[in-house]
Design an enzyme around this catalytic site. Structure first.
Site, PDB file in Angstrom:
ATOM      1  N   GLU A   1       9.336  37.880 -27.512  1.00 53.07           N
ATOM      2  CA  GLU A   1      10.529  38.528 -27.575  1.00 53.07           C
ATOM      3  C   GLU A   1      11.607  37.496 -27.101  1.00 53.07           C
ATOM      4  O   GLU A   1      12.762  37.495 -27.829  1.00 53.07           O
ATOM      5  CB  GLU A   1      10.953  39.628 -26.665  1.00 53.07           C
ATOM      6  CG  GLU A   1       9.916  40.835 -27.106  1.00 53.07           C
ATOM      7  CD  GLU A   1       9.630  41.142 -28.412  1.00 53.07           C
ATOM      8  OE1 GLU A   1      11.099  41.374 -28.960  1.00 53.07           O
ATOM      9  OE2 GLU A   1       8.588  41.356 -28.966  1.00 53.07           O
TER      10      GLU A   1
ATOM     11  N   TRP B   1      12.089  35.435 -30.234  1.00 52.13           N
ATOM     12  CA  TRP B   1      13.095  36.115 -31.339  1.00 52.13           C
ATOM     13  C   TRP B   1      14.499  35.788 -31.042  1.00 52.13           C
ATOM     14  O   TRP B   1      15.380  35.658 -31.858  1.00 52.13           O
ATOM     15  CB  TRP B   1      12.814  37.749 -31.144  1.00 52.13           C
ATOM     16  CG  TRP B   1      11.673  38.060 -32.185  1.00 52.13           C
ATOM     17  CD1 TRP B   1      10.494  38.831 -31.629  1.00 52.13           C
ATOM     18  CD2 TRP B   1      11.522  38.231 -33.470  1.00 52.13           C
ATOM     19  NE1 TRP B   1       9.768  39.028 -32.662  1.00 52.13           N
ATOM     20  CE2 TRP B   1      10.504  39.013 -33.679  1.00 52.13           C
ATOM     21  CE3 TRP B   1      12.631  38.044 -34.571  1.00 52.13           C
ATOM     22  CZ2 TRP B   1      10.046  39.034 -35.219  1.00 52.13           C
ATOM     23  CZ3 TRP B   1      12.362  38.363 -35.929  1.00 52.13           C
ATOM     24  CH2 TRP B   1      10.830  38.942 -36.092  1.00 52.13           C
TER      25      TRP B   1
ATOM     26  N   TRP C   1      26.370  51.329 -50.755  1.00 45.99           N
ATOM     27  CA  TRP C   1      26.207  52.246 -49.773  1.00 45.99           C
ATOM     28  C   TRP C   1      27.033  53.272 -49.937  1.00 45.99           C
ATOM     29  O   TRP C   1      28.235  53.125 -50.420  1.00 45.99           O
ATOM     30  CB  TRP C   1      26.535  51.518 -48.280  1.00 45.99           C
ATOM     31  CG  TRP C   1      25.829  50.315 -47.855  1.00 45.99           C
ATOM     32  CD1 TRP C   1      26.242  49.000 -48.140  1.00 45.99           C
ATOM     33  CD2 TRP C   1      24.529  50.164 -47.445  1.00 45.99           C
ATOM     34  NE1 TRP C   1      25.160  48.222 -47.942  1.00 45.99           N
ATOM     35  CE2 TRP C   1      24.116  48.889 -47.337  1.00 45.99           C
ATOM     36  CE3 TRP C   1      23.607  51.162 -47.065  1.00 45.99           C
ATOM     37  CZ2 TRP C   1      22.902  48.509 -46.950  1.00 45.99           C
ATOM     38  CZ3 TRP C   1      22.283  50.934 -46.742  1.00 45.99           C
ATOM     39  CH2 TRP C   1      21.948  49.703 -46.513  1.00 45.99           C
TER      40      TRP C   1
ATOM     41  N   ASN D   1      14.962  48.935 -27.169  1.00 48.22           N
ATOM     42  CA  ASN D   1      14.755  48.264 -28.243  1.00 48.22           C
ATOM     43  C   ASN D   1      14.137  48.872 -29.285  1.00 48.22           C
ATOM     44  O   ASN D   1      14.447  49.037 -30.738  1.00 48.22           O
ATOM     45  CB  ASN D   1      13.971  46.843 -28.195  1.00 48.22           C
ATOM     46  CG  ASN D   1      13.410  46.322 -29.287  1.00 48.22           C
ATOM     47  OD1 ASN D   1      14.470  45.846 -30.056  1.00 48.22           O
ATOM     48  ND2 ASN D   1      12.272  46.304 -30.074  1.00 48.22           N
TER      49      ASN D   1
ATOM     50  N   TRP E   1      24.920  48.608 -43.104  1.00 48.33           N
ATOM     51  CA  TRP E   1      24.347  48.161 -41.807  1.00 48.33           C
ATOM     52  C   TRP E   1      25.504  47.425 -40.854  1.00 48.33           C
ATOM     53  O   TRP E   1      25.452  47.349 -39.784  1.00 48.33           O
ATOM     54  CB  TRP E   1      23.090  47.228 -41.848  1.00 48.33           C
ATOM     55  CG  TRP E   1      23.443  45.781 -42.767  1.00 48.33           C
ATOM     56  CD1 TRP E   1      23.188  45.774 -44.093  1.00 48.33           C
ATOM     57  CD2 TRP E   1      23.933  44.745 -42.297  1.00 48.33           C
ATOM     58  NE1 TRP E   1      23.483  44.569 -44.400  1.00 48.33           N
ATOM     59  CE2 TRP E   1      23.940  43.790 -43.421  1.00 48.33           C
ATOM     60  CE3 TRP E   1      24.313  44.124 -41.104  1.00 48.33           C
ATOM     61  CZ2 TRP E   1      24.651  42.596 -43.334  1.00 48.33           C
ATOM     62  CZ3 TRP E   1      24.769  42.841 -41.011  1.00 48.33           C
ATOM     63  CH2 TRP E   1      25.002  41.786 -42.117  1.00 48.33           C
TER      64      TRP E   1
ATOM     65  N   TRP F   1      19.949  44.176 -36.948  1.00 51.05           N
ATOM     66  CA  TRP F   1      20.546  45.285 -38.017  1.00 51.05           C
ATOM     67  C   TRP F   1      20.080  44.498 -39.391  1.00 51.05           C
ATOM     68  O   TRP F   1      19.552  45.324 -40.368  1.00 51.05           O
ATOM     69  CB  TRP F   1      22.217  45.127 -37.930  1.00 51.05           C
ATOM     70  CG  TRP F   1      22.520  46.164 -37.058  1.00 51.05           C
ATOM     71  CD1 TRP F   1      23.001  46.097 -35.784  1.00 51.05           C
ATOM     72  CD2 TRP F   1      22.682  47.520 -37.174  1.00 51.05           C
ATOM     73  NE1 TRP F   1      23.390  47.039 -34.882  1.00 51.05           N
ATOM     74  CE2 TRP F   1      23.112  48.136 -36.119  1.00 51.05           C
ATOM     75  CE3 TRP F   1      22.220  48.110 -38.234  1.00 51.05           C
ATOM     76  CZ2 TRP F   1      23.221  49.396 -35.942  1.00 51.05           C
ATOM     77  CZ3 TRP F   1      22.261  49.723 -37.984  1.00 51.05           C
ATOM     78  CH2 TRP F   1      22.853  50.288 -36.797  1.00 51.05           C
TER      79      TRP F   1
HETATM   80  C1  LIG Z   1      19.681  46.847 -34.523  1.00 44.17           C
HETATM   81  C2  LIG Z   1      19.293  45.951 -33.262  1.00 44.17           C
HETATM   82  C3  LIG Z   1      20.520  45.385 -32.406  1.00 44.17           C
HETATM   83  C4  LIG Z   1      20.317  44.618 -31.586  1.00 44.17           C
HETATM   84  N1  LIG Z   1      21.270  44.200 -30.808  1.00 44.17           N
HETATM   85  C5  LIG Z   1      21.070  43.391 -29.753  1.00 44.17           C
HETATM   86  C6  LIG Z   1      22.044  42.665 -29.126  1.00 44.17           C
HETATM   87  O1  LIG Z   1      23.455  42.931 -29.395  1.00 44.17           O
HETATM   88  N2  LIG Z   1      21.960  41.901 -28.113  1.00 44.17           N
HETATM   89  C7  LIG Z   1      20.622  41.610 -27.510  1.00 44.17           C
HETATM   90  O2  LIG Z   1      20.463  40.980 -26.404  1.00 44.17           O
HETATM   91  N3  LIG Z   1      19.641  42.186 -28.086  1.00 44.17           N
HETATM   92  C8  LIG Z   1      19.623  42.984 -29.268  1.00 44.17           C
HETATM   93  N4  LIG Z   1      18.704  43.400 -29.863  1.00 44.17           N
HETATM   94  C9  LIG Z   1      17.501  43.004 -29.627  1.00 44.17           C
HETATM   95  C10 LIG Z   1      16.670  43.869 -28.478  1.00 44.17           C
HETATM   96  O3  LIG Z   1      16.804  45.210 -28.767  1.00 44.17           O
HETATM   97  C11 LIG Z   1      17.310  43.641 -26.970  1.00 44.17           C
HETATM   98  O4  LIG Z   1      17.415  42.256 -26.877  1.00 44.17           O
HETATM   99  C12 LIG Z   1      16.444  44.432 -25.765  1.00 44.17           C
HETATM  100  O5  LIG Z   1      16.246  45.844 -26.227  1.00 44.17           O
HETATM  101  C13 LIG Z   1      17.271  44.242 -24.735  1.00 44.17           C
HETATM  102  O6  LIG Z   1      16.526  44.766 -23.570  1.00 44.17           O
HETATM  103  P1  LIG Z   1      15.488  44.131 -22.757  1.00 44.17           P
HETATM  104  O7  LIG Z   1      16.477  42.946 -21.729  1.00 44.17           O
HETATM  105  O8  LIG Z   1      14.872  45.205 -21.518  1.00 44.17           O
HETATM  106  O9  LIG Z   1      14.406  43.362 -23.510  1.00 44.17           O
HETATM  107  P2  LIG Z   1      13.020  42.928 -23.261  1.00 44.17           P
HETATM  108  O10 LIG Z   1      11.913  43.574 -24.017  1.00 44.17           O
HETATM  109  O11 LIG Z   1      12.548  42.769 -21.622  1.00 44.17           O
HETATM  110  O12 LIG Z   1      13.066  41.387 -23.744  1.00 44.17           O
HETATM  111  C14 LIG Z   1      13.346  40.218 -23.189  1.00 44.17           C
HETATM  112  C15 LIG Z   1      14.636  39.638 -23.828  1.00 44.17           C
HETATM  113  O13 LIG Z   1      14.278  39.057 -24.878  1.00 44.17           O
HETATM  114  C16 LIG Z   1      15.288  39.169 -25.804  1.00 44.17           C
HETATM  115  N5  LIG Z   1      14.644  40.223 -26.983  1.00 44.17           N
HETATM  116  C17 LIG Z   1      13.740  41.011 -26.892  1.00 44.17           C
HETATM  117  N6  LIG Z   1      13.669  41.547 -28.245  1.00 44.17           N
HETATM  118  C18 LIG Z   1      14.507  41.115 -28.926  1.00 44.17           C
HETATM  119  C19 LIG Z   1      14.750  41.212 -30.432  1.00 44.17           C
HETATM  120  N7  LIG Z   1      14.211  42.112 -31.057  1.00 44.17           N
HETATM  121  N8  LIG Z   1      15.731  40.331 -31.160  1.00 44.17           N
HETATM  122  C20 LIG Z   1      16.204  39.311 -30.242  1.00 44.17           C
HETATM  123  N9  LIG Z   1      16.080  39.025 -28.950  1.00 44.17           N
HETATM  124  C21 LIG Z   1      15.250  39.990 -28.259  1.00 44.17           C
HETATM  125  C22 LIG Z   1      16.611  39.613 -25.362  1.00 44.17           C
HETATM  126  O14 LIG Z   1      17.081  38.531 -24.737  1.00 44.17           O
HETATM  127  C23 LIG Z   1      15.801  40.358 -24.038  1.00 44.17           C
HETATM  128  O15 LIG Z   1      16.475  40.386 -22.824  1.00 44.17           O
HETATM  129  C24 LIG Z   1      19.024  44.305 -31.020  1.00 44.17           C
HETATM  130  C25 LIG Z   1      17.729  44.846 -31.658  1.00 44.17           C
HETATM  131  C26 LIG Z   1      18.013  45.674 -32.971  1.00 44.17           C
HETATM  132  C27 LIG Z   1      17.010  46.237 -33.579  1.00 44.17           C
END
Ligand SMILES: Cc1cc2nc3c(=O)[nH]c(=O)nc-3n(C[C@H](O)[C@H](O)[C@H](O)COP(=O)(O)OP(=O)(O)OC[C@H]3O[C@@H](n4cnc5c(N)ncnc54)[C@H](O)[C@@H]3O)c2cc1C
Length: 475
Positions: free
Chosen positions: A299, A302, A330, A365, A383, A406
């Site tokens: 993650e 990502w 759209w 997420n 989107w 997105w």
């Molecule tokens: C439509 C959409 C919009 C999103 N917008 C954002 C946003 O504006 N800012 C943001 O930080 N994340 C975004 N994410 C990614 C992800 O949803 C969040 O990072 C995550 O939910 C944050 O919670 P956490 O810190 O508990 O994540 P954890 O699951 O604990 O992950 C640890 C860290 O990994 C990174 N991470 C995790 N999943 C992703 C992912 N899919 N893509 C990129 N980085 C990831 C984040 O920095 C996160 O804090 C988005 C995902 C989607 C599907």
């Protein structure tokens, strides 16, 4: 290379990282301005660390940038988190022998005035990767150099930046799995120590006080997490002690505390990515068999992948990564969009998710994927409308991860879900919130007659969406 420049290398053991600044890294007797942006910490702050090594007096500055305040992407939740983190930073800098200078205005104008008042000869900062930040940095670099100021920028926000993870033929990856494999072959730098300031900022250099949220014209209804470096460290510590170990199994269930909640801290830099890796590594040593660790690292990769994508393909910030999808027609029905924003769609999991966003500034997420697919493929709303709403509401609003998430959900991105993959929100709820615990928390009326009927019929909308994307494929 001078003896003084070697000092920086051997103290930190981060040869490749600091190499860019070493050739001319000498102890200057003039002041250096340190420009804070989204790196609001003293621990493991690369550019700040080098600035303090390079001269006796560092002027740490944060500019409340009027241009950024005017941007529709600047929302109340993230601004509130930023102000809290700034206040914590101010106190930490003072305890470390320095003084944070806060200025409000147009970015370059404020930096220019500060250089003039102090006689500083250089500006240092950590690099960011989205197109707007890159433009801003390029502008500061150009203006500063025109005035004879030296500028230096550093890799800090990521472990590996664009240009470091490339295919054998030198071109960028556009698919996550091979990118992540190549990423993992490169070494991860250790975290740097907490910065201590060598001498105080001269008293003649004035600072404004940190503004309030209302003073900046925002009102916040959401109850957001605590900002600041200590809060970031605590969140990391709590996560690596428990939830990380079972992350693979629990991370998809929004009713559980199964994810780290590190996102706002990583976004504003109150914790560094290297410190997160060090915490994960420590947990791995204590629990070598814990299944969640590799999944969690993926993650974090990502996050870097989406920065890499925007660095190499900046057009994706303004349109589809796959340009052919810009032609998608759209429906953009404003009434449906409003119902989605307010959590009144009649689909309990979508409504609970949107209410989580509106009341806490954060969304799980799994739910981000569900609501993003719902907006695009059930409501046929662009989107980009959803992307904008998320930027406005999320405490972790991040141009790269948000755009990537997105475009993944709308199937217009690099490594996106295929367009015919359409989540059924009710099946998603049955799978990831089987007892309805999460839904009950945010939509207590879901099982009562006052709850509205679904605003669209999922089966009908699915057919429409397949036709919409299908036409484009065959045209
Ligand atoms: C439509 C959409 C919009 C999103 N917008 C954002 C946003 O504006 N800012 C943001 O930080 N994340 C975004 N994410 C990614 C992800 O949803 C969040 O990072 C995550 O939910 C944050 O919670 P956490 O810190 O508990 O994540 P954890 O699951 O604990 O992950 C640890 C860290 O990994 C990174 N991470 C995790 N999943 C992703 C992912 N899919 N893509 C990129 N980085 C990831 C984040 O920095 C996160 O804090 C988005 C995902 C989607 C599907």
């Amino acid at each position: 290379m001078s003896v003084l420049s070697l000092r920086v290398v051997w103290v930190q053991g981060r040869l490749p990282l600091l190499a860019e600044s070493l050739e001319d890294s000498v102890l200057h007797d003039f002041m250096i301005i340190y420009w804070f942006k989204n790196d609001l910490r003293l621990a493991d702050n690369t550019a700040l660390h080098v600035a303090v090594a390079d001269c006796d007096t560092v002027l740490p500055v944060y500019v409340i940038d009027k241009e950024l305040l005017r941007s529709p992407h600047t929302g109340a939740a993230q601004t509130a988190f930023r102000l809290q983190s700034l206040e914590a930073l101010r106190q930490n800098i003072e305890a470390a022998g320095g003084r944070l200078i806060v200025r409000t205005g147009e970015l370059w104008e404020e930096l220019r005035k500060l250089a003039q008042e102090s006689g500083a000869k250089a500006i240092y900062w950590n690099r960011e990767y989205d197109p707007a930040s890159r433009e801003r940095e390029a502008r500061i670099e150009k203006e500063a150099r025109a005035l004879g100021l030296e500028t230096k920028s550093f890799k800090d926000d990521v472990i590996h930046e664009a240009g470091e993870v490339l295919k054998n033929d030198g071109t960028p990856y556009v698919v996550f799995t091979p990118y992540s494999k190549a990423w993992k072959l490169l070494p991860v730098d250790a975290a740097l120590p907490v910065t201590k300031f060598k001498s105080p900022v001269p008293a003649s250099i004035r600072s404004e006080s940190i503004p309030t949220l209302a003073g900046l014209g925002f009102t916040l209804e959401a109850k957001i997490p605590e900002g600041g470096e200590k809060a970031g460290r605590d969140v990391l510590k709590k996560f690596t002690a428990v939830a990380l170990l079972d992350y693979r199994r629990q991370r998809d269930f929004p009713a559980l505390e199964g994810t780290s909640r590190l996102s706002p801290h990583l976004r504003l830099g109150t914790v560094s990515i290297r410190t997160v890796f060090a915490g994960v590594e420590k947990a791995r040593q204590a629990h070598p068999k814990a299944g969640g660790i590799e999944t969690f690292i993926n993650e974090l990769i990502w996050r870097e992948f989406y920065r890499h994508v925007l660095s190499h393909f900046p057009h994706a910030i303004n349109g589809s990564f796959r340009r052919e999808y810009d032609a998608l027609k759209w429906e953009n029905n404003e009434k449906l969009f409003k119902a989605w924003c307010e959590g009144r769609t009649g689909f309990p999991i979508v409504d609970a998710a949107m209410r989580q966003l509106n009341t806490t500034g954060w969304m799980h997420n799994r739910l981000r994927m569900i609501v993003a697919m719902f907006l695009t493929k059930d409501l046929l709303v662009s989107w980009q409308w959803g992307e904008r709403y998320f930027m406005e509401k999320l405490v972790d609003a991040d141009p790269a991860s948000n755009n990537g998430g997105w475009q993944w959900s709308a199937s217009t991105g690099t490594d996106a879900a295929p367009y015919f993959r359409i989540f059924n929100p009710n099946s998603q709820a049955a799978k990831f919130d089987p007892e309805g615990d999460f839904i009950k928390r945010f939509v207590p009326e879901a099982d009562t007659p006052s709850y509205p009927p679904p605003i669209v019929n999922h089966a009908d909308q699915r057919i429409k969406t397949l036709a919409l994307y299908g036409t484009l494929k065959s045209s």
